[in-house]
Design a protein around this motif. Structure first.
Motif, PDB file in Angstrom:
ATOM      1  N   LYS A 197      24.939  -5.992 -16.612  1.00  9.66           N
ATOM      2  CA  LYS A 197      26.166  -5.903 -15.822  1.00  9.66           C
ATOM      3  C   LYS A 197      25.887  -6.416 -14.419  1.00  9.66           C
ATOM      4  N   ALA A 198      26.751  -7.287 -13.931  1.00 11.11           N
ATOM      5  CA  ALA A 198      26.521  -7.934 -12.644  1.00 11.11           C
ATOM      6  C   ALA A 198      26.557  -6.922 -11.505  1.00 11.11           C
ATOM      7  N   THR A 199      25.583  -7.050 -10.589  1.00 10.40           N
ATOM      8  CA  THR A 199      25.544  -6.248  -9.373  1.00 10.40           C
ATOM      9  C   THR A 199      25.799  -7.169  -8.186  1.00 10.40           C
ATOM     10  N   PHE A 200      26.697  -6.730  -7.272  1.00 10.64           N
ATOM     11  CA  PHE A 200      27.096  -7.552  -6.135  1.00 10.64           C
ATOM     12  C   PHE A 200      26.562  -6.955  -4.839  1.00 10.64           C
ATOM     13  N   GLN A 201      26.913  -7.575  -3.731  1.00  9.75           N
ATOM     14  CA  GLN A 201      26.490  -7.052  -2.431  1.00  9.75           C
ATOM     15  C   GLN A 201      26.986  -5.627  -2.245  1.00  9.75           C
ATOM     16  N   THR A 202      28.176  -5.365  -2.720  1.00  9.22           N
ATOM     17  CA  THR A 202      28.692  -3.997  -2.751  1.00  9.22           C
ATOM     18  C   THR A 202      29.208  -3.725  -4.160  1.00  9.22           C
ATOM     19  N   SER A 207      27.247 -21.263  -8.415  1.00 12.61           N
ATOM     20  CA  SER A 207      27.449 -22.400  -7.535  1.00 12.61           C
ATOM     21  C   SER A 207      28.864 -22.927  -7.716  1.00 12.61           C
ATOM     22  N   GLY A 208      29.467 -23.342  -6.625  1.00 13.26           N
ATOM     23  CA  GLY A 208      30.807 -23.903  -6.694  1.00 13.26           C
ATOM     24  C   GLY A 208      31.288 -24.290  -5.314  1.00 13.26           C
ATOM     25  N   PHE A 209      32.475 -24.886  -5.255  1.00  8.35           N
ATOM     26  CA  PHE A 209      33.066 -25.309  -3.993  1.00  8.35           C
ATOM     27  C   PHE A 209      34.034 -24.255  -3.481  1.00  8.35           C
ATOM     28  N   ASP A 210      33.997 -24.005  -2.153  1.00  8.79           N
ATOM     29  CA  ASP A 210      34.962 -23.069  -1.586  1.00  8.79           C
ATOM     30  C   ASP A 210      36.212 -23.823  -1.142  1.00  8.79           C
ATOM     31  N   SER A 211      37.089 -23.158  -0.422  1.00 11.61           N
ATOM     32  CA  SER A 211      38.390 -23.743  -0.086  1.00 11.61           C
ATOM     33  C   SER A 211      38.293 -24.895   0.908  1.00 11.61           C
ATOM     34  N   THR A 212      37.141 -25.074   1.555  1.00  8.02           N
ATOM     35  CA  THR A 212      36.941 -26.201   2.467  1.00  8.02           C
ATOM     36  C   THR A 212      36.268 -27.381   1.766  1.00  8.02           C
ATOM     37  N   GLY A 213      35.892 -27.180   0.492  1.00 13.26           N
ATOM     38  CA  GLY A 213      35.166 -28.210  -0.229  1.00 13.26           C
ATOM     39  C   GLY A 213      33.668 -28.124  -0.052  1.00 13.26           C
ATOM     40  N   THR A 214      33.193 -27.074   0.618  1.00  7.72           N
ATOM     41  CA  THR A 214      31.757 -26.872   0.828  1.00  7.72           C
ATOM     42  C   THR A 214      31.132 -26.267  -0.425  1.00  7.72           C
ATOM     43  N   GLU A 215      30.009 -26.813  -0.848  1.00  6.58           N
ATOM     44  CA  GLU A 215      29.336 -26.305  -2.035  1.00  6.58           C
ATOM     45  C   GLU A 215      28.491 -25.088  -1.671  1.00  6.58           C
ATOM     46  N   ARG A 216      28.669 -24.034  -2.439  1.00  2.00           N
ATOM     47  CA  ARG A 216      27.968 -22.784  -2.175  1.00  2.00           C
ATOM     48  C   ARG A 216      27.213 -22.325  -3.417  1.00  2.00           C
ATOM     49  N   THR A 217      26.265 -21.421  -3.208  1.00  5.69           N
ATOM     50  CA  THR A 217      25.470 -20.900  -4.327  1.00  5.69           C
ATOM     51  C   THR A 217      25.485 -19.372  -4.364  1.00  5.69           C
ATOM     52  N   ASP A 218      26.407 -18.763  -3.636  1.00  5.87           N
ATOM     53  CA  ASP A 218      26.418 -17.300  -3.505  1.00  5.87           C
ATOM     54  C   ASP A 218      27.712 -16.673  -3.989  1.00  5.87           C
ATOM     55  N   LEU A 219      28.435 -17.361  -4.859  1.00  3.96           N
ATOM     56  CA  LEU A 219      29.719 -16.845  -5.317  1.00  3.96           C
ATOM     57  C   LEU A 219      29.514 -15.753  -6.364  1.00  3.96           C
ATOM     58  N   GLU A 220      30.266 -14.669  -6.250  1.00  2.00           N
ATOM     59  CA  GLU A 220      30.052 -13.546  -7.161  1.00  2.00           C
ATOM     60  C   GLU A 220      31.313 -12.732  -7.356  1.00  2.00           C
ATOM     61  N   GLY A 221      31.379 -12.031  -8.483  1.00  2.00           N
ATOM     62  CA  GLY A 221      32.483 -11.128  -8.747  1.00  2.00           C
ATOM     63  C   GLY A 221      33.198 -11.422 -10.054  1.00  2.00           C
ATOM     64  N   THR A 222      33.905 -10.428 -10.549  1.00  2.00           N
ATOM     65  CA  THR A 222      34.669 -10.635 -11.776  1.00  2.00           C
ATOM     66  C   THR A 222      35.832 -11.599 -11.554  1.00  2.00           C
ATOM     67  N   SER A 223      36.236 -11.774 -10.293  1.00  2.00           N
ATOM     68  CA  SER A 223      37.296 -12.742  -9.996  1.00  2.00           C
ATOM     69  C   SER A 223      36.951 -14.128 -10.510  1.00  2.00           C
ATOM     70  N   PHE A 224      35.678 -14.488 -10.455  1.00  2.00           N
ATOM     71  CA  PHE A 224      35.275 -15.839 -10.827  1.00  2.00           C
ATOM     72  C   PHE A 224      34.686 -15.913 -12.230  1.00  2.00           C
ATOM     73  N   ALA A 225      34.365 -14.764 -12.805  1.00  2.84           N
ATOM     74  CA  ALA A 225      34.028 -14.741 -14.233  1.00  2.84           C
ATOM     75  C   ALA A 225      35.295 -14.992 -15.055  1.00  2.84           C
ATOM     76  N   THR A 226      36.409 -14.490 -14.552  1.00  3.76           N
ATOM     77  CA  THR A 226      37.686 -14.594 -15.271  1.00  3.76           C
ATOM     78  C   THR A 226      38.128 -16.037 -15.506  1.00  3.76           C
ATOM     79  N   PRO A 227      38.123 -16.922 -14.499  1.00  5.49           N
ATOM     80  CA  PRO A 227      38.538 -18.301 -14.752  1.00  5.49           C
ATOM     81  C   PRO A 227      37.610 -19.062 -15.689  1.00  5.49           C
ATOM     82  N   TYR A 228      36.345 -18.657 -15.748  1.00 11.85           N
ATOM     83  CA  TYR A 228      35.458 -19.266 -16.742  1.00 11.85           C
ATOM     84  C   TYR A 228      36.036 -19.049 -18.138  1.00 11.85           C
ATOM     85  N   VAL A 229      36.531 -17.848 -18.397  1.00 16.72           N
ATOM     86  CA  VAL A 229      37.133 -17.529 -19.697  1.00 16.72           C
ATOM     87  C   VAL A 229      38.483 -18.226 -19.857  1.00 16.72           C
TER      88      VAL A 229
END
Length: 419
Positions: A171-176, A195-217
């Motif tokens: 089970k994923a553990t986050f900062q909180t 890893s993914g792009f944020d709203s500015t188009g910047t590539e990041r490697t710290d994205l986390e949460g069920t919010s982003f697991a959901t769109p994968y599905v």
């Protein structure tokens, strides 16, 4: 990592993303359509959330699918979803989808809801109506680290509820806190250090949460719709569970057992297990979305919360139509504690009346409940003479296979079966 993907996966599928807005960054600008803004606050992503969600549904580098239309639906007022805006947006989506069904090339519709909101009869009814109109609804399970109960929309019946996991199948553990869990969840997807792009188009490697697991599905659902065409949310849910990996997710009290997977090439010359059509063209891609190392979310918030109520009925027991196959006499599927078996040309004396012999043999493995026998009429596309389903408390795949042979299945006749 290198892998193949379906070149036009999700083409003709509408994915309505109810969120904080979507910025048309380079990675997704050709896929995004500004669709609904019932509050008149604008379509821009003011929360650095909806854009990330969108590119995990579909984008050249990180999306599960490649060609669905990402329909931008703004429902956030500040940091939280506006409940009435969500309801009004869902109502309008249903109307627009009815019209979209009449257009050439339409394949299906999905609603992605990577947030938690206050439950109500009105919200439940409008979600039920969307599902009855063949729109699949996918929602986040939440990030509080609790058993998901009465968290909406995720725990409404027939909503696909998604939790987050890490690369160790934990089970994923986050900062909180951590991902919510429980029997109400349908399946888990990558949710830490994505890893993914944020709203500015910047590539990041710290994205986390069920919010982003959901769109994968949601992206996987778009792949299935793209091949199947307009079908039912129940069929999409079955395809997600059939093609998911059966793997116990640690930290979920034994409730987490299905990991989202596209099922690519699990069935020879088919894009996924149970696909009705031959494999369409594929193209090579280098992507990080396949790494089970990640997680999904901007900053932890109610955006990534979700809900869980009494467990929905196991999808495998509700299906009446097996994945197509060409030449075998037995096919079966085991998911969690449920089973489905299809057969033809079995020994009638051993099989018994309405499968009584098979029931007795399976009972030798463990207690069988919710037994259902359905006679079938063989066709060119489906050779089966019967379908049985039910639940079994504890099973071993070898015991199931031996039970089928003992109940009249031709020895060695299984052309597919999975646990």
């Amino acid at each position: 990592m290198n892998y193949d993907y379906l070149e036009d996966s999700g083409k003709g599928v509408d994915v309505y993303i109810l969120d904080s807005g979507i910025n048309k960054i380079d990675a997704i600008k050709d896929l995004v359509v500004d669709e609904l803004d019932v509050m008149n606050v604008g379509f821009a992503d003011g929360r650095n959330h909806g854009t990330i969600v969108a590119q995990f549904v579909a984008s050249a580098k990180y999306g599960s699918a490649k060609k669905p239309t990402l329909r931008n639906c703004q429902v956030m007022r500040g940091d939280i979803p506006d409940k009435q805006a969500v309801i009004d947006t869902l109502r309008e989506i249903i109307k627009r989808n009815d019209d979209r069904k009449t257009k050439p090339g339409y394949k299906g519709a999905i609603i992605n809801m990577s947030f938690e909101t206050q439950g109500s009869t009105e919200l439940e009814n409008i979600i039920d109506l969307a599902i009855s109109k063949k729109i699949t609804v996918v929602a986040a399970a939440g990030n509080e680290g609790i058993e998901a109960r009465n968290l909406f929309p995720c725990t409404y019946e027939d909503v696909i509820c998604v939790g987050a996991m890490d690369k160790t199948y934990s089970k994923a553990t986050f900062q909180t806190h951590s991902s919510n869990y429980g029997r109400a969840l349908t399946l888990y997807a990558p949710g830490v250090a994505l890893s993914g792009f944020d709203s500015t188009g910047t590539e990041r490697t710290d994205l986390e949460g069920t919010s982003f697991a959901t769109p994968y599905v949601a992206g996987l659902a778009a792949i299935f719709y793209g091949v199947e065409g307009p079908t039912t949310p129940a069929r999409i849910k079955n395809l997600l569970t059939w093609n998911g990996e059966n793997n116990t997710i640690s930290g979920t009290d034994g409730t987490g057992k299905i990991v989202a997977n596209s099922g690519y090439m699990r069935e020879t010359d088919k894009p996924y297990w149970g696909a009705p059509a031959p494999l369409p063209p594929v193209a090579p891609l280098v992507s990080l979305i396949g790494q089970l190392a990640s997680s999904l979310a901007a900053t932890p918030t109610t955006l990534a919360t979700s809900t869980v109520s009494p467990p929905p009925p196991p999808p495998a027991t509700t299906t009446t139509e097996p994945p197509p196959t060409e030449s075998c006499h037995t096919q079966y599927k085991l998911v969690l504690d449920t089973f489905d078996i299809w057969g033809s040309n079995w020994d009638d004396a051993k099989f018994g009346v309405d499968g009584a012999g098979l029931h007795d043999q399976l009972s030798g493995c463990a207690e069988v409940t919710k037994w259902k026998f359905d006679p079938q009429t063989p066709t060119d596309n489906s050779p089966w003479e019967f379908h049985v389903s039910g639940q079994i408390t504890i099973w071993q795949q070898t015991c199931i296979e031996h039970a089928m042979v003992s109940a009249g299945a031709p020895d060695g006749s299984q052309c597919s079966g999975t646990g």
